[in-house]
Design a protein around this motif. Structure first.
Motif, PDB file in Angstrom:
ATOM      1  N   ARG A 238       0.574  -1.201   0.021  1.00  0.00           N
ATOM      2  CA  ARG A 238      -0.130   0.098   0.155  1.00  0.00           C
ATOM      3  C   ARG A 238       0.778   1.259  -0.066  1.00  0.00           C
ATOM      4  O   ARG A 238       0.354   2.371  -0.064  1.00  0.00           O
TER       5      ARG A 238
ATOM      6  N   PHE B 148      -5.972  -1.950  -4.047  1.00  0.00           N
ATOM      7  CA  PHE B 148      -7.010  -2.744  -3.458  1.00  0.00           C
ATOM      8  C   PHE B 148      -7.922  -2.873  -4.552  1.00  0.00           C
ATOM      9  O   PHE B 148      -8.652  -3.769  -4.668  1.00  0.00           O
TER      10      PHE B 148
ATOM     11  N   GLU C 263     -11.130  -1.118   3.335  1.00  0.00           N
ATOM     12  CA  GLU C 263      -9.817  -1.607   3.584  1.00  0.00           C
ATOM     13  C   GLU C 263      -8.699  -0.684   3.839  1.00  0.00           C
ATOM     14  O   GLU C 263      -7.654  -0.677   4.373  1.00  0.00           O
TER      15      GLU C 263
ATOM     16  N   ARG D 107      -0.196  -9.454  -6.032  1.00  0.00           N
ATOM     17  CA  ARG D 107       0.436  -8.501  -5.068  1.00  0.00           C
ATOM     18  C   ARG D 107       1.935  -8.368  -5.291  1.00  0.00           C
ATOM     19  O   ARG D 107       2.472  -7.365  -5.521  1.00  0.00           O
TER      20      ARG D 107
END
Lengths: 369, 369, 369
Positions: free
Chosen positions: C24, C174, C325, C348
């Motif tokens: 992130r 996300f 999230e 990811r």
């Protein structure tokens, strides 16, 4: 005070040694008289909470009509005193009733003996003039020797004065630069048509800088609102050219005066930008705009609503753009300006020189979304 | 538990050695039962998301009516479980359908074999009583030995109980101090007239402190709402004087009881301030106010709307002032209070002593604007 | 580009040495073409202010209809150029009138000689295609060799295309994970009934990963909206089972294609998530959803409003959950996800691998209230 006439083309060289301070982080100097409210905002027997650079201050008009200014926090529990009750010449906190006189001394705690009264709160020198309540937020010992601003046009019946102002979300320096750089007429193209300012040169003293302008119209007709504010031009651009506008920063205040060809002062603006928050990224502007009455009685009164509308529109455009300047500085975290106009560089130098000695600790602001 | 009657005039000396902790940065101690919702807020077969000191918690009432409390985040993608679906005695996450039982164990991932189920989420001890859902956010092993609060007046048909409360934007300690210092009657002067509290002395134990007051009216008439709450005074101030109010902090709860001259408990308030955010600068207040019914049947029921209105007004004033206290602390970054009332200094000492052992890391808050 | 078919059950082992980067906080890689606006948003002779990852960018459509993109700040006073005026093929700042051409060069300062013109602003490679305005925010030298996305269905008259999108308050990763993990059908249970996705395996290349799914209905009837988007199933679940959905992240874009049993491409979605703020916790989604027209003329046009409604509802649910999230990540300050689905772990890994090399400095975010 020495006044040095300077050619309009010279640039200011930064001092070779020290790095230049970021002007947007220079606090305004506290050792001056700043208006914190209009007189009409503080009614008899009432208190008003205001701010100067993050300091909460309560302005009180007692039952006898006297004015005083205190730190706006009770010494007991720190709650704002402006939510309290004026009793005679004192102010009683609205929570547990601690009471302060105009010097900030605690004169009553209802549930404590008089011999055990605690310390009070800070008082500020405070004076009322020109329909404004002025406070001296700096070293109180200096208040006596610093004059209140002199505003002869406001008291002169040959002029009619409009009081205006509101909060603007920017550092006070952006306001000074906005007004002094008359090349920004392009911003007001919808209100003023295409005007071109011509600088006639600048002068500088220890704590002031000023510049003279004449204007010529590039295209379009002169709007009626503008004629009221700046004086009606006859038919030719030449006529218009004879009016001279002088913009001056006499720290920390600013003035804009227009004199007609025969030397008559036709417009006289006095304005100041008072920082509200500790980061000084918000200011409350107080302006007094005096217009010389024309020969015909009541003509100006009739035209007044138009003048109000016109100046509000101009002010709204200025406010919008300086708030964008502040946003850019917040995002960039430094002053990226690439200033090419000599008087503005002179002004920036002055504001740095006359400003407070500390640096405003500006916290990082997140990127735009 | 030792109860030491203390004269009302002694001051508390801070310990000579260690600097005193900033009370506003002392976290509430988690090893107690805290109500996180009213029973009526959690319907059968539904989930409700709440917070304790920044921890998101989901309260679930299963299809059989049982209550449980889990960490309000799916172990998979961290989304709030309260947006999920109650299925029988379990809670299914609304995103990918991971399912948890009342102990927090993951009992189903629709696209994964049962033999490969991942770890679940934390469960909290949870009990329902007095129309409240209590959670034990601290060390679960201690939950069994710590009692739920005992509230006899709530169950007693001789009393009628009002449930009230809402979010207040301040540290819980301001709430305790507000209620315990009855010198703040001046705040409620518009609701209660001019009342003067007189402290009869205080007592202190290991985890509690309490103080007794009597009241006298300085001026004005007793409002009807106040008569309902505090009991009607006859004609004289002397009569009023015979009622005794006891305010007690029995950590972490607080009570206020009024007994009439003959010892009858006429008002019984139980109240608690549950921190919501991690900085504990916001709390949700849960209060149960029990009023002894007068001799005339239904008289209290008829007067109830007035009582609700009266207590709402009082609560609104208290909320306003404690939020100003919190704002001042945020701005000042420390506790500048100059407390002179001994019982409040005693209370502050108690709240520091009984509070959590850590320090709340409060980020800087910008100056006022 | 090597495509390795991988069994659906293998897990990805993190590299033994280096700690895994928090996905992130991985910035999107700037060396790609990103749409920053719909073509229709930039009218002829107008400018539009947009953002890419915190950089303000102005899109200009000149009077001749050409498109260019500049840094959205005047070199002079940093105010947004999008508030200026398009003049011919140039953009004039609305404050003091500094003027820039499509390469960012300053071509006029009204009060300065042409020989003294200051430096200009940064220009970005900019192209228009598929009704979108694409900008290349990275190293301009690479723009020529990087292709614009190829979208054959959008130009094919056998398909009807819906353009959609809006701001979503989350990191782009996300969004990718949401679309690629079809086990999240449970989220859309109210729109789609109970569907179960079955993964048929995944493939991976240097800068892409894709996965195939079939679907079966667990209970309920197929909604009409879904039939339009995914193709109507006949009567049996077996029929439904023959449609294959392929979700692919081809960095930085994403596609979702549904092919019927006979190999016809019945649905073709292309979508991209463009970071808006510097922290990349907000994105603007641009999606092009192409649906193959059925045999009956205009049938799809008639059903279109229903399809719009259906997709809006689905998108709203997805947006809600990914924003939760992001909130959880903000609160937790790290990635606590416990991902068990192999293709998502593969994805990811890809997003980390293809992303920018720096780390997004995310400031602490306060706990939930």
């Amino acid at each position: 005070m020495h006044a040095v006439p300077l050619p309009d083309t010279s640039a200011i060289d930064p001092p070779a040694s020290a790095p230049v301070r970021d002007l947007r982080r220079v606090p305004i100097h506290p050792d001056h008289w700043y208006p914190l409210a209009w007189s009409s905002e503080v009614k008899r027997g009432k208190a008003l909470g205001v701010h100067f650079a993050g300091e909460p201050i309560v302005l009180v008009r007692t039952e006898s009509g006297a004015i005083f200014a205190l730190e706006d926090r009770c010494a007991h529990r720190q709650v704002p005193l402006h939510a309290g009750v004026v009793e005679g010449e004192s102010l009683r906190c609205g929570y547990h009733g601690w009471t302060y006189d105009g010097t900030g001394r605690c004169v009553d705690v209802p549930y404590l003996g008089r011999e055990r009264l605690p310390n009070g709160v800070r008082a500020y020198p405070c004076r009322e003039a020109h329909g404004l309540i002025f406070v001296f937020p700096g070293a109180a010992a200096l208040a006596g020797e610093r004059p209140l601003p002199d505003l002869p046009s406001v008291a002169d019946t040959a002029y009619k004065t409009r009081r205006f102002g509101r909060e603007v979300k920017c550092h006070y320096s952006f306001m000074h630069e906005n007004l002094m750089d008359m090349n920004h007429q392009f911003l007001h193209r919808r209100q003023m048509g295409q005007m071109r300012a011509r600088s006639l040169g600048r002068r500088r003293g220890e704590d002031w800088v000023e510049v003279d302008y004449t204007f010529s119209r590039l295209e379009g007709k002169q709007p009626v609102g503008e004629a009221l504010v700046f004086g009606a031009s006859k038919n030719s651009a030449d006529q218009n050219d004879k009016d001279v506008m002088t913009v001056r920063t006499g720290y920390p205040y600013q003035t804009l005066k227009i004199r007609s060809g025969d030397g008559t002062l036709v417009m006289d603006l006095w304005i100041v930008y008072v920082p509200l928050d500790a980061a000084q990224r918000t200011n409350r502007t107080f302006g007094l705009l005096s217009i010389r009455k024309p020969g015909i009685p009541f003509a100006l009164d009739l035209a007044w609503p138009l003048l109000v509308w016109f100046t509000e529109r101009i002010f709204k455009e200025d406010r919008w753009i300086v708030e964008r300047e502040q946003e850019a500085h917040d995002r960039q975290g430094a002053d990226w300006n690439q200033e090419v106009f000599p008087v503005i560089n002179e002004l920036r130098d002055l504001l740095r020189h006359c400003g407070g000695r500390t640096v405003i600790p500006i916290r990082e602001v997140s990127g735009a979304a």
